[in-house]
Design an enzyme around this catalytic site. Structure first.
Site, mmCIF file in Angstrom:
data_model
loop_
_atom_site.group_PDB
_atom_site.id
_atom_site.type_symbol
_atom_site.label_atom_id
_atom_site.label_comp_id
_atom_site.label_asym_id
_atom_site.label_seq_id
_atom_site.Cartn_x
_atom_site.Cartn_y
_atom_site.Cartn_z
ATOM 1 N N ASP A 62 -91.238 -20.028 55.945
ATOM 2 C CA ASP A 62 -91.426 -20.071 54.497
ATOM 3 C C ASP A 62 -92.607 -20.970 54.112
ATOM 4 O O ASP A 62 -92.885 -21.946 54.796
ATOM 5 C CB ASP A 62 -90.129 -20.592 53.853
ATOM 6 N N ARG A 112 -97.189 -20.931 48.900
ATOM 7 C CA ARG A 112 -97.527 -22.277 48.400
ATOM 8 C C ARG A 112 -98.737 -22.851 49.139
ATOM 9 O O ARG A 112 -99.580 -23.510 48.547
ATOM 10 C CB ARG A 112 -96.312 -23.211 48.535
ATOM 11 N N ARG A 118 -102.328 -15.402 47.645
ATOM 12 C CA ARG A 118 -101.170 -15.525 48.541
ATOM 13 C C ARG A 118 -101.435 -14.895 49.912
ATOM 14 O O ARG A 118 -100.951 -15.366 50.935
ATOM 15 C CB ARG A 118 -99.947 -14.833 47.913
ATOM 16 N N ASN A 150 -87.783 -8.517 50.451
ATOM 17 C CA ASN A 150 -89.241 -8.609 50.316
ATOM 18 C C ASN A 150 -89.884 -7.287 49.871
ATOM 19 O O ASN A 150 -91.003 -7.276 49.375
ATOM 20 C CB ASN A 150 -89.900 -9.076 51.624
ATOM 21 N N TRP A 151 -89.166 -6.160 50.035
ATOM 22 C CA TRP A 151 -89.709 -4.876 49.561
ATOM 23 C C TRP A 151 -89.982 -4.920 48.058
ATOM 24 O O TRP A 151 -90.789 -4.149 47.546
ATOM 25 C CB TRP A 151 -88.740 -3.726 49.852
ATOM 26 N N ARG A 201 -91.355 -7.322 46.390
ATOM 27 C CA ARG A 201 -92.551 -8.090 46.028
ATOM 28 C C ARG A 201 -93.622 -7.134 45.499
ATOM 29 O O ARG A 201 -93.512 -5.914 45.676
ATOM 30 C CB ARG A 201 -93.077 -8.852 47.251
ATOM 31 N N ARG A 220 -82.151 -23.327 52.379
ATOM 32 C CA ARG A 220 -81.359 -22.102 52.159
ATOM 33 C C ARG A 220 -81.415 -21.231 53.404
ATOM 34 O O ARG A 220 -82.363 -21.323 54.183
ATOM 35 C CB ARG A 220 -81.973 -21.267 51.013
HETATM 36 C C1 FPP Z 1 -92.381 -16.501 53.244
HETATM 37 O O1 FPP Z 1 -93.373 -17.215 52.561
HETATM 38 C C2 FPP Z 1 -93.009 -15.640 54.236
HETATM 39 C C3 FPP Z 1 -92.915 -14.269 54.221
HETATM 40 C C4 FPP Z 1 -92.169 -13.527 53.213
HETATM 41 C C5 FPP Z 1 -93.610 -13.457 55.223
HETATM 42 C C6 FPP Z 1 -93.701 -14.016 56.602
HETATM 43 C C7 FPP Z 1 -94.876 -13.388 57.251
HETATM 44 C C8 FPP Z 1 -95.718 -13.988 58.107
HETATM 45 C C9 FPP Z 1 -95.502 -15.360 58.588
HETATM 46 C C10 FPP Z 1 -96.945 -13.336 58.615
HETATM 47 C C11 FPP Z 1 -96.779 -12.024 59.289
HETATM 48 C C12 FPP Z 1 -95.772 -12.014 60.365
HETATM 49 C C13 FPP Z 1 -95.995 -11.675 61.650
HETATM 50 C C14 FPP Z 1 -94.870 -11.594 62.603
HETATM 51 C C15 FPP Z 1 -97.328 -11.366 62.162
HETATM 52 P P1 FPP Z 1 -93.520 -17.017 50.990
HETATM 53 O O2 FPP Z 1 -94.554 -15.964 50.772
HETATM 54 O O3 FPP Z 1 -92.197 -16.733 50.365
HETATM 55 O O4 FPP Z 1 -94.042 -18.425 50.560
HETATM 56 P P2 FPP Z 1 -93.744 -19.185 49.191
HETATM 57 O O5 FPP Z 1 -92.258 -19.438 49.154
HETATM 58 O O6 FPP Z 1 -94.541 -20.450 49.320
HETATM 59 O O7 FPP Z 1 -94.224 -18.302 48.080
#
Ligand code: FPP
Length: 257
Positions: A24, A28, A37, A72-73, A75, A199
Site C-alpha cells: 500500500d 501517496r 498516481r 480495485n476494478w 478505480r 487494515r
Molecule cells: C495500493 O496502493 C497498491 C495497489 C492497488 C496496486 C499494487 C500494484 C503494484 C505494487 C505494482 C504492480 C504489481 C506487480 C506485481 C508488478 P494505493 O494505490 O492504494 O496507494 P494509496 O493508498 O497511497 O493511494
C-alpha cells in the site's frame, strides 16, 4: 540474483515459511512528489522486483503479493488500465529471472477477469515454472478474501444439494481445502502491510487467522530489502501460541527437538 543467502542473525527455523504483503501507498508516494498516481505504481513494481529477489535470497518458501483486489476494478478506468499494463510488463520482463532462479509462479483470485494480454504471459509463466521449487511467488490478482470464502462455500453447498455431502461434515478443514491458497501455499505466517494503514482490506481473511501482523509506515515504492529484514527480525522474536498457553508452547517445542 545470487544463490540463497540466509540471514546469519535469524535461524532458518525462525523464518516465516509464507509471507503475504499488502503493498500500500503507491498513490501517496506519487502525490507527495506532485506526480500522477501511475508513477507510484511504476515505482511500486520496482519494489516488487527488489522484494521478490530479497525473499528468494533469504530463503523464504512462499511470498504472496496483493497486487490487485476485487475492489480495485472500481478505480478510474485509466488507473486500472495502467495497472494491467504494468502487470503485463512485469510478467514479460521478469520471466527469465523467475525461471533462472527456480521460482514457481502461482496466482490466487478471480483471474478470469483479467485481460488477455495479462492472462497470456501469466498462464505461460505459471506453466513454464510449474516444476520449480526454489520459492513460490503467488500474485493475488482480482483477489478478495470474502469472494474466495464465498466460492469455497458455494462449492460445498453444491455438494450438499447433490446429496454427496452432509451439512454436518462441513468443517474448517473442508472449507480450507476448497481455498486455492491451501492447495498451493504453506500456511500464512507473516502478513506485512506498508503505508501506516492498519487494515486487512479483504486480503487473506481466512489465511490470516493465526498470521503475525507487521505494519510499517514505509510507503510501498520505498520498501527495500532492509524493510523486509526488519519485519523478519520482528517476526523471529515473536511467540506464536495458536490459542495455547506459553508453557504448552514450550512443552511442544521441547517434544519437537
Ligand atoms: C495500493 O496502493 C497498491 C495497489 C492497488 C496496486 C499494487 C500494484 C503494484 C505494487 C505494482 C504492480 C504489481 C506487480 C506485481 C508488478 P494505493 O494505490 O492504494 O496507494 P494509496 O493508498 O497511497 O493511494
Amino acid at each position: 540474483m545470487n544463490a540463497q543467502a540466509p540471514l546469519p542473525e535469524i535461524p532458518k527455523d525462525r523464518l516465516p515459511r509464507h509471507i503475504g504483503i499488502i503493498m500500500d501507498g503507491n498513490g501517496r508516494w506519487a502525490n507527495n512528489r506532485g506526480l500522477p498516481r501511475e508513477h507510484g505504481h511504476e515505482r511500486g513494481a520496482d519494489a516488487v522486483r527488489t522484494t521478490v529477489r530479497a525473499a528468494r535470497k533469504i530463503g523464504v518458501e512462499a511470498l504472496t503479493l496483493f497486487a490487485f483486489s476485487s475492489q480495485n476494478w472500481d478505480r478510474p478506468p485509466t488507473e486500472v488500465f495502467h495497472l494491467m499494463q504494468l502487470l503485463n510488463r512485469y510478467l514479460v520482463e521478469e520471466r527469465a529471472e523467475i525461471l533462472d532462479n527456480n521460482i514457481r509462479l502461482v496466482t490466487v483470485g478471480q483471474t478470469h477477469r483479467l485481460p488477455e494480454y495479462v492472462l497470456e504471459p501469466m498462464t505461460n509463466l505459471i506453466e513454464a515454472s510449474a516444476n520449480n521449487d526454489g520459492m513460490v511467488l503467488c500474485l493475488a490478482l482480482s483477489y478478495g478474501g470474502r469472494e474466495m470464502i464465498t466460492d469455497a462455500v458455494r462449492k460445498l453447498a453444491r455438494a450438499v444439494a447433490a446429496g454427496t455431502l452432509e451439512p454436518e461434515s462441513i468443517t474448517t478443514k473442508s472449507i480450507e481445502a476448497h481455498l486455492d491458497s491451501s492447495r498451493m501455499l504453506p500456511p500464512l505466517d507473516l502478513l506485512i502491510r506498508t503505508s501506516g494503514e492498519h487494515r486487512i482490506s479483504n486480503f487473506f481473511l481466512w489465511e490470516a487467522a493465526y498470521a503475525e501482523l507487521f505494519f510499517t509506515e514505509v510507503l510501498w515504492p520505498d520498501f527495500q530489502r532492509e524493510n523486509l529484514i526488519a519485519a523478519l527480525r520482528d517476526y523471529a522474536g515473536r511467540e506464536r501460541r495458536f490459542g495455547l498457553t506459553s508453557s504448552q508452547v514450550e512443552d511442544k517445542e521441547e517434544e519437537g527437538t
